[in-house]
Design a protein around this motif. Sequence first.
Motif, PDB file in Angstrom:
ATOM      1  N   TRP A  91       0.813  -1.220   0.000  1.00 25.74           N
ATOM      2  CA  TRP A  91       0.000   0.000   0.000  1.00 25.74           C
ATOM      3  C   TRP A  91       0.843   1.264   0.000  1.00 25.74           C
ATOM      4  CZ3 TRP A  91      -4.403   1.365  -1.707  1.00 25.74           C
ATOM      5  CH2 TRP A  91      -5.383   0.397  -1.907  1.00 25.74           C
ATOM      6  N   SER A  99      -4.292   7.745  -5.549  1.00 24.16           N
ATOM      7  CA  SER A  99      -4.625   9.164  -5.334  1.00 24.16           C
ATOM      8  C   SER A  99      -4.356  10.018  -6.562  1.00 24.16           C
ATOM      9  CB  SER A  99      -3.848   9.710  -4.132  1.00 24.16           C
ATOM     10  OG  SER A  99      -2.459   9.659  -4.361  1.00 24.16           O
ATOM     11  N   CYS A 134     -14.001  -1.954  -5.298  1.00 28.59           N
ATOM     12  CA  CYS A 134     -13.122  -1.156  -4.453  1.00 28.59           C
ATOM     13  C   CYS A 134     -13.110   0.284  -4.987  1.00 28.59           C
ATOM     14  CB  CYS A 134     -11.734  -1.792  -4.422  1.00 28.59           C
ATOM     15  SG  CYS A 134     -10.508  -0.979  -3.390  1.00 28.59           S
ATOM     16  N   THR A 135     -11.960   0.804  -5.348  1.00 34.42           N
ATOM     17  CA  THR A 135     -11.903   2.165  -5.893  1.00 34.42           C
ATOM     18  C   THR A 135     -12.703   2.281  -7.191  1.00 34.42           C
ATOM     19  OG1 THR A 135     -10.358   3.964  -6.413  1.00 34.42           O
ATOM     20  CG2 THR A 135      -9.792   1.784  -7.245  1.00 34.42           C
ATOM     21  N   GLY A 160     -15.218   2.019  -1.419  1.00 40.88           N
ATOM     22  CA  GLY A 160     -14.856   2.842  -0.268  1.00 40.88           C
ATOM     23  C   GLY A 160     -14.953   4.315  -0.602  1.00 40.88           C
ATOM     24  N   ARG A 161     -15.115   5.134   0.418  1.00 41.81           N
ATOM     25  CA  ARG A 161     -15.148   6.590   0.273  1.00 41.81           C
ATOM     26  C   ARG A 161     -16.191   7.034  -0.764  1.00 41.81           C
ATOM     27  NH1 ARG A 161     -11.472   9.419   2.611  1.00 41.81           N
ATOM     28  NH2 ARG A 161     -11.485  11.070   1.025  1.00 41.81           N
ATOM     29  N   THR A 164     -18.006  11.055   1.198  1.00 45.09           N
ATOM     30  CA  THR A 164     -17.142  11.775   2.131  1.00 45.09           C
ATOM     31  C   THR A 164     -17.522  13.254   2.165  1.00 45.09           C
ATOM     32  OG1 THR A 164     -15.468  12.378   0.495  1.00 45.09           O
ATOM     33  CG2 THR A 164     -15.297  10.182   1.478  1.00 45.09           C
ATOM     34  N   ASP A 189     -16.544  -2.129   7.078  1.00 44.09           N
ATOM     35  CA  ASP A 189     -15.507  -1.680   6.151  1.00 44.09           C
ATOM     36  C   ASP A 189     -14.985  -0.315   6.603  1.00 44.09           C
ATOM     37  OD1 ASP A 189     -13.964  -0.825   4.029  1.00 44.09           O
ATOM     38  OD2 ASP A 189     -15.410  -1.384   2.494  1.00 44.09           O
ATOM     39  N   SER A 191     -13.241   1.775   5.136  1.00 36.86           N
ATOM     40  CA  SER A 191     -13.299   2.777   4.077  1.00 36.86           C
ATOM     41  C   SER A 191     -14.727   3.224   3.762  1.00 36.86           C
ATOM     42  CB  SER A 191     -12.644   2.231   2.801  1.00 36.86           C
ATOM     43  OG  SER A 191     -13.422   1.207   2.220  1.00 36.86           O
ATOM     44  N   LEU A 192     -15.713   2.566   4.370  1.00 37.30           N
ATOM     45  CA  LEU A 192     -17.115   2.955   4.187  1.00 37.30           C
ATOM     46  C   LEU A 192     -17.869   2.711   5.492  1.00 37.30           C
ATOM     47  CD1 LEU A 192     -18.890   4.033   1.752  1.00 37.30           C
ATOM     48  CD2 LEU A 192     -19.853   1.724   1.710  1.00 37.30           C
ATOM     49  N   GLN A 196     -21.181   6.926   6.311  1.00 37.42           N
ATOM     50  CA  GLN A 196     -21.085   7.120   4.865  1.00 37.42           C
ATOM     51  C   GLN A 196     -22.151   6.314   4.127  1.00 37.42           C
ATOM     52  OE1 GLN A 196     -17.552   7.290   2.508  1.00 37.42           O
ATOM     53  NE2 GLN A 196     -16.238   7.688   4.280  1.00 37.42           N
ATOM     54  N   HIS A 221     -13.853  -5.852   3.076  1.00 38.03           N
ATOM     55  CA  HIS A 221     -13.493  -5.043   1.919  1.00 38.03           C
ATOM     56  C   HIS A 221     -12.622  -5.884   0.976  1.00 38.03           C
ATOM     57  CE1 HIS A 221     -12.690  -1.275  -0.226  1.00 38.03           C
ATOM     58  NE2 HIS A 221     -11.443  -1.731  -0.363  1.00 38.03           N
TER      59      HIS A 221
END
Length: 251
Positions: A91, A99, A134-135, A160-161, A164, A189, A191-192, A196, A221
């Motif tokens: 990661w 990003s 995922c993303t 995730g996200r 936000t 999760d 990220s969520l 959210q 996740h």
Amino acid sequence: MSDVRGSAVDIPTGDGVADSYLVHPADARPRPAVLLYQDAYGLRRHLRSMADRLAAAGYTVLVPNVFYRLGRAPVVDLPEFIDPGADPSIWERLGPVVSSLTPDLVERDAGAYLRWLADSPLAADGPVALTGYCTGARLALWTAAAFPDRVAAAAGFHGGRLATDDAGSPHVGAPNITAELYFGHADDDPSLPPEQIARFEEALTTAGVRHICEVYPGAHHGYTQADTPAYDRAADERHWAALLDLLARTF
């Protein structure tokens, strides 16, 4: 599984060339098109196998390397079995890659992918469907909001996200979405988080978006990714049933 044919394709974009994977039923007849958005680990064997399974159900499936600006896939070298718990540096390498992809870049690239599919003899005329992991779930939402006339359905799994406080958060585009949505959230999760999930659901409901959002109990996740420790066979099969049901309603 029905016979399918897969190949590497290069898609011109405003910023270069996106190396991609295209797969379709072997008869080469035009089929409804599905744009499959990768998870953070990128275009690799497992993503191609997922696309193959989808194509075997009767679809033409395109999987772009969304990180193409940083190089052809694999952008980051990863083992066959990806376990960040065993190698935390995974990661550290992936973070800047993920990003780097902003909502504006996603929208620009999505236009190129959709134009390419519209011109492909393997893709049936009319709108397409999206699925993201995922993303990739975020990318599916941004694309559905940016191209409402081209996207008839969109699905996201263990995203995730999604809702936000950022100005570019995917849920902000809900009023522009005309597609039907299905989202299968991972349980517990980070990220969520629950707040959210609630914000995401409220945004879709307020905007009048046709949608189903479900939390998969006990699923982590990344539950669809068989080359990671997060894989959950029961949750993965539930994802396939939900996705194919959405596509059947759409096409």
